[in-house]
Design a protein around this motif. Sequence first.
Motif, PDB file in Angstrom:
ATOM      1  N   VAL A   1       0.852  -1.185   0.000  1.00  0.00           N
ATOM      2  CA  VAL A   1       0.000   0.000   0.000  1.00  0.00           C
ATOM      3  C   VAL A   1       0.886   1.232   0.000  1.00  0.00           C
ATOM      4  CG1 VAL A   1      -1.697   1.320   1.344  1.00  0.00           C
ATOM      5  CG2 VAL A   1      -1.877  -1.162   1.213  1.00  0.00           C
ATOM      6  N   CYS A   2       0.499   2.251  -0.757  1.00  0.00           N
ATOM      7  CA  CYS A   2       1.220   3.526  -0.728  1.00  0.00           C
ATOM      8  C   CYS A   2       0.274   4.606  -0.222  1.00  0.00           C
ATOM      9  CB  CYS A   2       1.761   3.897  -2.109  1.00  0.00           C
ATOM     10  SG  CYS A   2       0.467   4.276  -3.303  1.00  0.00           S
ATOM     11  N   TYR A   3       0.860   5.709   0.241  1.00  0.00           N
ATOM     12  CA  TYR A   3       0.079   6.798   0.838  1.00  0.00           C
ATOM     13  C   TYR A   3       0.341   8.085   0.067  1.00  0.00           C
ATOM     14  CZ  TYR A   3      -0.374   3.325   4.478  1.00  0.00           C
ATOM     15  OH  TYR A   3      -0.645   2.159   5.157  1.00  0.00           O
ATOM     16  N   LEU A   4      -0.732   8.847  -0.171  1.00  0.00           N
ATOM     17  CA  LEU A   4      -0.675  10.034  -1.016  1.00  0.00           C
ATOM     18  C   LEU A   4      -1.434  11.178  -0.356  1.00  0.00           C
ATOM     19  CD1 LEU A   4      -2.006   8.127  -4.158  1.00  0.00           C
ATOM     20  CD2 LEU A   4       0.405   8.455  -3.614  1.00  0.00           C
ATOM     21  N   ASP A   5      -0.985  12.408  -0.643  1.00  0.00           N
ATOM     22  CA  ASP A   5      -1.721  13.581  -0.169  1.00  0.00           C
ATOM     23  C   ASP A   5      -1.621  14.695  -1.196  1.00  0.00           C
ATOM     24  OD1 ASP A   5      -3.128  15.052   2.097  1.00  0.00           O
ATOM     25  OD2 ASP A   5      -1.472  16.403   1.629  1.00  0.00           O
ATOM     26  N   GLY A   6      -2.735  15.403  -1.375  1.00  0.00           N
ATOM     27  CA  GLY A   6      -2.797  16.450  -2.384  1.00  0.00           C
ATOM     28  C   GLY A   6      -1.964  17.671  -2.086  1.00  0.00           C
ATOM     29  N   SER A   7      -1.504  17.821  -0.843  1.00  0.00           N
ATOM     30  CA  SER A   7      -0.711  19.006  -0.499  1.00  0.00           C
ATOM     31  C   SER A   7       0.771  18.838  -0.803  1.00  0.00           C
ATOM     32  CB  SER A   7      -0.880  19.344   0.994  1.00  0.00           C
ATOM     33  OG  SER A   7      -0.247  18.367   1.800  1.00  0.00           O
ATOM     34  N   THR A   8       1.195  17.619  -1.143  1.00  0.00           N
ATOM     35  CA  THR A   8       2.604  17.379  -1.448  1.00  0.00           C
ATOM     36  C   THR A   8       2.895  17.851  -2.865  1.00  0.00           C
ATOM     37  OG1 THR A   8       2.501  15.415  -0.051  1.00  0.00           O
ATOM     38  CG2 THR A   8       4.443  15.670  -1.418  1.00  0.00           C
ATOM     39  N   GLU A   9       3.621  18.940  -2.977  1.00  0.00           N
ATOM     40  CA  GLU A   9       3.853  19.540  -4.290  1.00  0.00           C
ATOM     41  C   GLU A   9       4.938  18.824  -5.081  1.00  0.00           C
ATOM     42  OE1 GLU A   9       3.440  24.026  -4.405  1.00  0.00           O
ATOM     43  OE2 GLU A   9       3.900  23.714  -2.289  1.00  0.00           O
ATOM     44  N   TYR A  10       5.823  18.129  -4.384  1.00  0.00           N
ATOM     45  CA  TYR A  10       6.915  17.450  -5.076  1.00  0.00           C
ATOM     46  C   TYR A  10       7.147  16.101  -4.419  1.00  0.00           C
ATOM     47  CZ  TYR A  10      11.438  16.274  -6.984  1.00  0.00           C
ATOM     48  OH  TYR A  10      12.452  15.611  -7.620  1.00  0.00           O
ATOM     49  N   GLY A  11       7.544  15.147  -5.208  1.00  0.00           N
ATOM     50  CA  GLY A  11       7.863  13.841  -4.660  1.00  0.00           C
ATOM     51  C   GLY A  11       6.825  12.822  -5.056  1.00  0.00           C
ATOM     52  N   GLY A  12       7.113  11.590  -4.750  1.00  0.00           N
ATOM     53  CA  GLY A  12       6.272  10.509  -5.222  1.00  0.00           C
ATOM     54  C   GLY A  12       5.448   9.844  -4.152  1.00  0.00           C
ATOM     55  N   LEU A  13       5.187   8.576  -4.374  1.00  0.00           N
ATOM     56  CA  LEU A  13       4.370   7.803  -3.458  1.00  0.00           C
ATOM     57  C   LEU A  13       5.067   7.712  -2.092  1.00  0.00           C
ATOM     58  CD1 LEU A  13       3.437   4.856  -5.867  1.00  0.00           C
ATOM     59  CD2 LEU A  13       2.580   7.206  -5.839  1.00  0.00           C
ATOM     60  N   ASN A  14       4.266   7.783  -1.050  1.00  0.00           N
ATOM     61  CA  ASN A  14       4.746   7.676   0.343  1.00  0.00           C
ATOM     62  C   ASN A  14       5.542   8.889   0.818  1.00  0.00           C
ATOM     63  OD1 ASN A  14       3.587   5.138   0.853  1.00  0.00           O
ATOM     64  ND2 ASN A  14       5.330   4.098  -0.098  1.00  0.00           N
ATOM     65  N   VAL A  15       5.554   9.965   0.043  1.00  0.00           N
ATOM     66  CA  VAL A  15       6.233  11.189   0.482  1.00  0.00           C
ATOM     67  C   VAL A  15       5.159  12.187   0.909  1.00  0.00           C
ATOM     68  CG1 VAL A  15       7.786  13.064  -0.146  1.00  0.00           C
ATOM     69  CG2 VAL A  15       8.170  10.772  -1.052  1.00  0.00           C
ATOM     70  N   LEU A  16       5.031  12.367   2.219  1.00  0.00           N
ATOM     71  CA  LEU A  16       3.990  13.213   2.796  1.00  0.00           C
ATOM     72  C   LEU A  16       4.625  14.396   3.519  1.00  0.00           C
ATOM     73  CD1 LEU A  16       1.802  10.415   4.462  1.00  0.00           C
ATOM     74  CD2 LEU A  16       1.444  11.462   2.226  1.00  0.00           C
ATOM     75  N   PRO A  17       3.859  15.459   3.775  1.00  0.00           N
ATOM     76  CA  PRO A  17       4.388  16.539   4.622  1.00  0.00           C
ATOM     77  C   PRO A  17       4.816  15.966   5.970  1.00  0.00           C
ATOM     78  CG  PRO A  17       2.295  17.178   3.624  1.00  0.00           C
ATOM     79  CD  PRO A  17       2.482  15.717   3.325  1.00  0.00           C
ATOM     80  N   SER A  18       5.889  16.462   6.540  1.00  0.00           N
ATOM     81  CA  SER A  18       6.391  15.898   7.800  1.00  0.00           C
ATOM     82  C   SER A  18       5.358  15.984   8.915  1.00  0.00           C
ATOM     83  CB  SER A  18       7.690  16.593   8.221  1.00  0.00           C
ATOM     84  OG  SER A  18       7.491  17.990   8.370  1.00  0.00           O
ATOM     85  N   ASP A  19       4.450  16.981   8.845  1.00  0.00           N
ATOM     86  CA  ASP A  19       3.408  17.112   9.867  1.00  0.00           C
ATOM     87  C   ASP A  19       2.401  15.967   9.795  1.00  0.00           C
ATOM     88  OD1 ASP A  19       2.497  18.524  12.069  1.00  0.00           O
ATOM     89  OD2 ASP A  19       1.157  19.815  10.928  1.00  0.00           O
ATOM     90  N   PHE A  20       2.426  15.208   8.689  1.00  0.00           N
ATOM     91  CA  PHE A  20       1.514  14.076   8.514  1.00  0.00           C
ATOM     92  C   PHE A  20       2.151  12.750   8.927  1.00  0.00           C
ATOM     93  CE2 PHE A  20      -1.766  15.570   5.161  1.00  0.00           C
ATOM     94  CZ  PHE A  20      -1.755  16.855   5.665  1.00  0.00           C
ATOM     95  N   LEU A  21       3.432  12.755   9.236  1.00  0.00           N
ATOM     96  CA  LEU A  21       4.143  11.505   9.536  1.00  0.00           C
ATOM     97  C   LEU A  21       3.901  11.091  10.982  1.00  0.00           C
ATOM     98  CD1 LEU A  21       7.500  12.173   7.664  1.00  0.00           C
ATOM     99  CD2 LEU A  21       5.468  10.988   6.834  1.00  0.00           C
ATOM    100  N   VAL A  22       2.653  10.758  11.273  1.00  0.00           N
ATOM    101  CA  VAL A  22       2.235  10.429  12.637  1.00  0.00           C
ATOM    102  C   VAL A  22       2.451   8.950  12.917  1.00  0.00           C
ATOM    103  CG1 VAL A  22       0.568  12.311  12.715  1.00  0.00           C
ATOM    104  CG2 VAL A  22      -0.148  10.083  11.844  1.00  0.00           C
TER     105      VAL A  22
END
Length: 673
Positions: free
Chosen positions: A424-445
């Motif tokens: 499974v990979c994780y995605l978020d619309g606020s990540t302007e650059y990078g690929g799958l599983n790259v989230l804003p650090s504030d989301f790395l809970v």
Amino acid sequence: MNAEKYYFKKSNNMKHVLITVLLLHMVLATAFSQDLSRKYGKITKYELEMKSYEQDTSAVAVVLYETGYTGFDLINGQFQLYSDIKQKIKILKQDGVDMATYNLDYYDKGYGNRESISEIEAIAYNLENDKIVKSKLERKYIFEEALGKDYKRIKFSVPNVKVGSVVEIKYRKKSDLVYSIDRWMFQTHIPVVHSSYQVRIPEYFLFNVGMTGYETIDLKETVENQTFTLSVSGNTSSITCNARDLRFTAENLPAMKDESYVWCADDYLSSATFELKATNFPYEFYKPYSQTWEDLEKTLHTETDFGENLKMSNPFKAEIKQLVAGAKDNKEKVEKIYEFVKSKIRWDEKYSFWGNNARDAVKSGIGNNGQINMVLLSALKDADIPAYPVLLSRRSLGRLPYTFPSLEKLNTFVVAASIGNGKVCYLDGSTEYGGLNVLPSDFLVDRARVMCDTVSEKWVDLTGIAKNQEIMVVSATLDNNAKITSKLNRVFTGQCALDYYTDFKDAKDSATYVENFATENKLDVNAFKVGLNESLSGMVKEELEFTKQYDMAGDMIYLNPMIFTHLETNYFTQSERKLPVEFKYPYTFLLISNITIPENFEVAELPQSMKFSLNDKCRVTYIAQRSENKITLNYRFDFNQIIFANTDYQKIREYFAAIVNKNQEMLVLKVKK
């Protein structure tokens, strides 16, 4: 003197000293408390003359007292909560003046489902010409604003507040939401001399009571009689029941300091919490209220906008069908859809949970992350990719509780998508650059809640979903005048790549970025190349050519063989720590440095190779080798655990001190004789 007699004489003397110190402390504390008034409206001259708070001289303000009482009323046959709050604050420094600005939030969804705040009184007291002068808040300076659909805020600033002022406020909060008693915060970001809270709960309401934080809170619980007046059709009668009386008291609480390496300090504030377990009214069945996460997810699906938004049809149906037609597997499909959706809707730098009005974001081409994620979910499902939302609270807003679930704790979500082979990979619309599983650090809970009936493991740790690396390869040649000419190749992956991109973007352009890099590292950049546009690679590649001048001391040259140090400062220098240590994300840092030294120089001192570790997940390897006129350094830092208890603090402090020291070791060269 006999050694044994001397020992006991010395011990007794020490006991006398300690007893004297303790008695003196108790006397001073008693005298201090006697000079403070806990009666609303009574201000002492001592309070106004206070220049600092002895237990924390850095404090900009101090809460002299805060009291609260929460009880139940029976109004028109319906129970209602009310809370009376009183607070007195001393302003000690200019930065503390803002403490006299208040924001009181409340819930209002209409009749029978609302809160209200009333009876607001706020007064500033100042000492002028040896007289106490009162400045009272006027009603016209109390403002109200809407906070979204169902929440409102009352705002006011107490007048004539300055350094030296004492501020008192009081207000009443009423609530139809008898199932929800507010969390009482004993501790805050300024010191608190005294905080007390009393709650009286009729036997019809069964609450679980909890306490959080590291400070001591005294709790006394008794059972008292309570009488309510019931009016029906003009007739009145009395109802008497038992009531659970809870009295919490806390004294001399330190300020919660903004310590580094803590995601959200509010998670650790000392407080009392209340959760309705059940109701048990006469002539009615026992009714449990404790909500599980499964209950909350059912509510989200059937009774909220969130569930409706999840049913959204794909607004890019034709484009997505064509886009994924030639994809070889699910991973490639996910990448293409993710890139496409982000190209169609630009993030507006806002976060959202509900994802309302997602079609408006499609039309305008700009939206919050919740809207983009709703569109992304619809597009993935339309392409037959198993996808579902993962609910979370951003790090900076506090952790989700495993127990006591609440919609109020949720503030955003990310999209999980299956890419085959059980992955499974994780995605978020606020990540302007990078690929799958790259989230804003504030989301790395470390805890996020999966909202999908077909997934058995409902909690997921997002802290280590990406492979985060920074790899540096330095190829340098040193000349006789201590000048290095070198090439640097760097590769960043995962979160490290996202951080690089963020820094690069903050610099506005490549010229500014290079200038900052050269200044920081005290070198001259001769050539620079960076690859930032590799679509969804989650990788950045950088190439640099530079020169750097070192100093010579006679016939000796001192230089750090790392060229670029990994860690220069140990941020863990305080002797003690109460809070856990929480790092940004796990990562590996790898440095390979190759230095060719002049033929007429020899190595006088080579740093010693060394391996050391914090535990089996956190290790450092430092290997320095010499072969003829070449020096090779291999340095590797693996950090695969990012959350540590405060009991591990001393080990962390020593570990990073050792790393910093190793990073500063010098290679010493001297001219051959």
